[in-house]
Design a protein around this motif. Sequence first.
Motif, PDB file in Angstrom:
ATOM      1  N   LYS A  27       0.838  -1.213   0.000  1.00 12.07           N
ATOM      2  CA  LYS A  27       0.000   0.000   0.000  1.00 12.07           C
ATOM      3  C   LYS A  27       0.864   1.251   0.000  1.00 12.07           C
ATOM      4  O   LYS A  27       0.643   2.170  -0.781  1.00 12.07           O
ATOM      5  CB  LYS A  27      -0.898  -0.025   1.236  1.00 12.07           C
ATOM      6  N   VAL A  30       2.561   1.692  -3.483  1.00 15.30           N
ATOM      7  CA  VAL A  30       1.745   1.971  -4.675  1.00 15.30           C
ATOM      8  C   VAL A  30       1.163   3.385  -4.643  1.00 15.30           C
ATOM      9  O   VAL A  30       1.056   4.033  -5.690  1.00 15.30           O
ATOM     10  CB  VAL A  30       0.635   0.904  -4.871  1.00 15.30           C
ATOM     11  N   LEU A  47       1.386  -0.196 -13.583  1.00 14.53           N
ATOM     12  CA  LEU A  47       1.850  -0.669 -12.278  1.00 14.53           C
ATOM     13  C   LEU A  47       1.350  -2.091 -12.072  1.00 14.53           C
ATOM     14  O   LEU A  47       0.151  -2.371 -12.248  1.00 14.53           O
ATOM     15  CB  LEU A  47       1.337   0.245 -11.157  1.00 14.53           C
ATOM     16  N   VAL A  50      -0.347  -4.628  -7.909  1.00 11.85           N
ATOM     17  CA  VAL A  50      -1.075  -3.601  -7.173  1.00 11.85           C
ATOM     18  C   VAL A  50      -2.017  -4.276  -6.173  1.00 11.85           C
ATOM     19  O   VAL A  50      -2.786  -5.167  -6.558  1.00 11.85           O
ATOM     20  CB  VAL A  50      -1.877  -2.725  -8.168  1.00 11.85           C
ATOM     21  N   VAL A  56      -6.422   2.008  -2.801  1.00 11.71           N
ATOM     22  CA  VAL A  56      -6.097   2.055  -4.231  1.00 11.71           C
ATOM     23  C   VAL A  56      -7.347   2.448  -5.021  1.00 11.71           C
ATOM     24  O   VAL A  56      -7.290   3.254  -5.949  1.00 11.71           O
ATOM     25  CB  VAL A  56      -5.506   0.708  -4.704  1.00 11.71           C
ATOM     26  N   LEU A  72      -8.159   0.147 -13.221  1.00 11.86           N
ATOM     27  CA  LEU A  72      -7.646  -0.874 -12.314  1.00 11.86           C
ATOM     28  C   LEU A  72      -8.141  -2.227 -12.806  1.00 11.86           C
ATOM     29  O   LEU A  72      -9.351  -2.490 -12.809  1.00 11.86           O
ATOM     30  CB  LEU A  72      -8.142  -0.601 -10.890  1.00 11.86           C
ATOM     31  N   ARG A  77      -4.244  -7.526 -11.178  1.00  8.14           N
ATOM     32  CA  ARG A  77      -3.579  -6.673 -10.183  1.00  8.14           C
ATOM     33  C   ARG A  77      -2.702  -5.630 -10.870  1.00  8.14           C
ATOM     34  O   ARG A  77      -1.558  -5.394 -10.481  1.00  8.14           O
ATOM     35  CB  ARG A  77      -2.782  -7.515  -9.176  1.00  8.14           C
ATOM     36  N   THR A  78      -3.256  -5.026 -11.908  1.00 11.06           N
ATOM     37  CA  THR A  78      -2.504  -4.073 -12.717  1.00 11.06           C
ATOM     38  C   THR A  78      -3.284  -2.778 -12.852  1.00 11.06           C
ATOM     39  O   THR A  78      -4.500  -2.790 -13.067  1.00 11.06           O
ATOM     40  CB  THR A  78      -2.244  -4.689 -14.118  1.00 11.06           C
ATOM     41  N   LEU A  79      -2.579  -1.679 -12.705  1.00 10.11           N
ATOM     42  CA  LEU A  79      -3.194  -0.359 -12.801  1.00 10.11           C
ATOM     43  C   LEU A  79      -2.546   0.378 -13.966  1.00 10.11           C
ATOM     44  O   LEU A  79      -1.314   0.433 -14.053  1.00 10.11           O
ATOM     45  CB  LEU A  79      -2.970   0.393 -11.481  1.00 10.11           C
ATOM     46  N   VAL A 241       5.212  -3.294  -8.119  1.00 12.78           N
ATOM     47  CA  VAL A 241       5.198  -2.800  -6.736  1.00 12.78           C
ATOM     48  C   VAL A 241       5.808  -3.849  -5.794  1.00 12.78           C
ATOM     49  O   VAL A 241       5.514  -5.038  -5.908  1.00 12.78           O
ATOM     50  CB  VAL A 241       3.741  -2.490  -6.305  1.00 12.78           C
TER      51      VAL A 241
END
Length: 430
Positions: A27, A30, A47, A50, A56, A72, A77-79, A241
Amino acid sequence: MSMGDEVRYRVRGGNRLQGTVFVQGAKNAVLPMIGASLMASKGRTVLRNVPIIEDVRRAVELARAIGAKAELHEAERTLVIDASTLSSPVLPADIASRFRGSFLFVPALLHRLGEAVIEGVGGCNLGSRNLDFHYNGFKRMGATVTEHVADNGDGLIHIKAGDLRGATLYCDTPSHTGTENLIMAAALAQGTTLIKNCALEPEVLDNIEILQRMGAQIKGGGTGFITVEGVDELHAVEHTVMPDRIDAGVFVMAAAITGGEMGLVGASLEHLGVAADKLEQMGVEFHQEGAVLQVRRDRPLRPINVITDEYPGFATDLQSPIMALSCLADGPSYIYERIFDGRFKLAEELTKMGASIEVDGNRAKVNGSTPLRGAEVVAHDLRTGSALVLAGLAASDETVITSAYYLDRGHAHIAERLSMMGADITREAA
Ligand SMILES: CC(=O)N[C@H]1[C@@H](OP(=O)(O)OP(=O)(O)OC[C@H]2O[C@@H](n3ccc(=O)[nH]c3=O)[C@H](O)[C@@H]2O)O[C@H](CO)[C@@H](O)[C@@H]1O
Ligand SMILES: C=C(OP(=O)(O)O)C(=O)O
């Protein structure tokens, strides 16, 4: 926090946890990275790893509120962030006041739009949490900071950047987000900046790494002195991350409090700092096997003396969890909270569960060992929430944790991950 009371966790204690758990992305790494990505005037930042946590989600809403495109992809789990369309300098109170990381958007706004309007800053209520190191640093670089009262009577802060110039800056104490914000402000400023008394947290280093890959000139990360040579622009990059050392610490303690055994994928013993040594003294055994940290506890828990400190000292974010663990240690434990002046609200909740804790200012004495019994308890903040989950895992009967939005601010899928190792825990959202 209006959503606070809508989320509850129910824990039925007594199960020994055993298995493999994936540590989430950090956390506190990120959030500054999302701030950094907003500094790229073209391209898309990607990113990875994430954590799918409420902070987030709020950061994504806030990035959109100021005109960026942010997607998101939860399953991946990618931003993905495209900040080329950034258009509004206003960090609106309804989103920004729900998480601390909102303040990490300020340097991007100053550089890209010449100003930032802060209607509110959130974060866990841990006593006084000032931002003077940030404001003083921005001012030394040439910004003006003014406070206004909005039409509705609420206060807001207006920062006008002018031409940000390199300067000599400092933190009175090594502030985590303070160091990150000053580095980001300096990265696109004209000339050279020296920042003294910088934070050494691994998340600060991970953020320096992404900024360097974006083109920033930063030297001295991991020391108390950081030098930044300003550049004209930063470009969008892809970055993974780092794992969340606090999430890892909570799972280590879940193994410890249930007398269990766990493999933590992605956890690093080094990143736990002094917390690893303290847990070892309490009776936890660690074996780092490459990317997997193996932990177990099969002897009686011994009492402990904890002093929270900046990294690599004992992390204040693990102070509440270790207070829960020390309730079951065989004798009195002493905890001295040095970072925040209001971080002992957990004591009264644990008392409802049968603990005996004496609080005196920033010091607490936990009189172990007392058996814990289930009760209805309140998560006053994120780490109180994770500590109460731990207490619930070791308690008799059922523990109900209310106001648990806070727990979701920082831990992804915590009920699912604990259940996979044998815990009896469910999340309820009204
Ligand atoms: C989003 C994020 O990364 N949050 C983390 C960050 O919070 P955060 O960055 O807010 O914490 P800081 O390191 O800034 O704060 C540490 C201490 O310094 C004081 N201070 C800080 C800044 C300032 O301008 N003036 C001032 O007096 C604070 O009141 C506090 O007593 O570091 C904390 C300490 O490791 C962690 O608990 C938080 O999880
Ligand atoms: C205090 C914390 O976070 P924040 O700074 O985001 O409130 C925390 O992570 O425990």
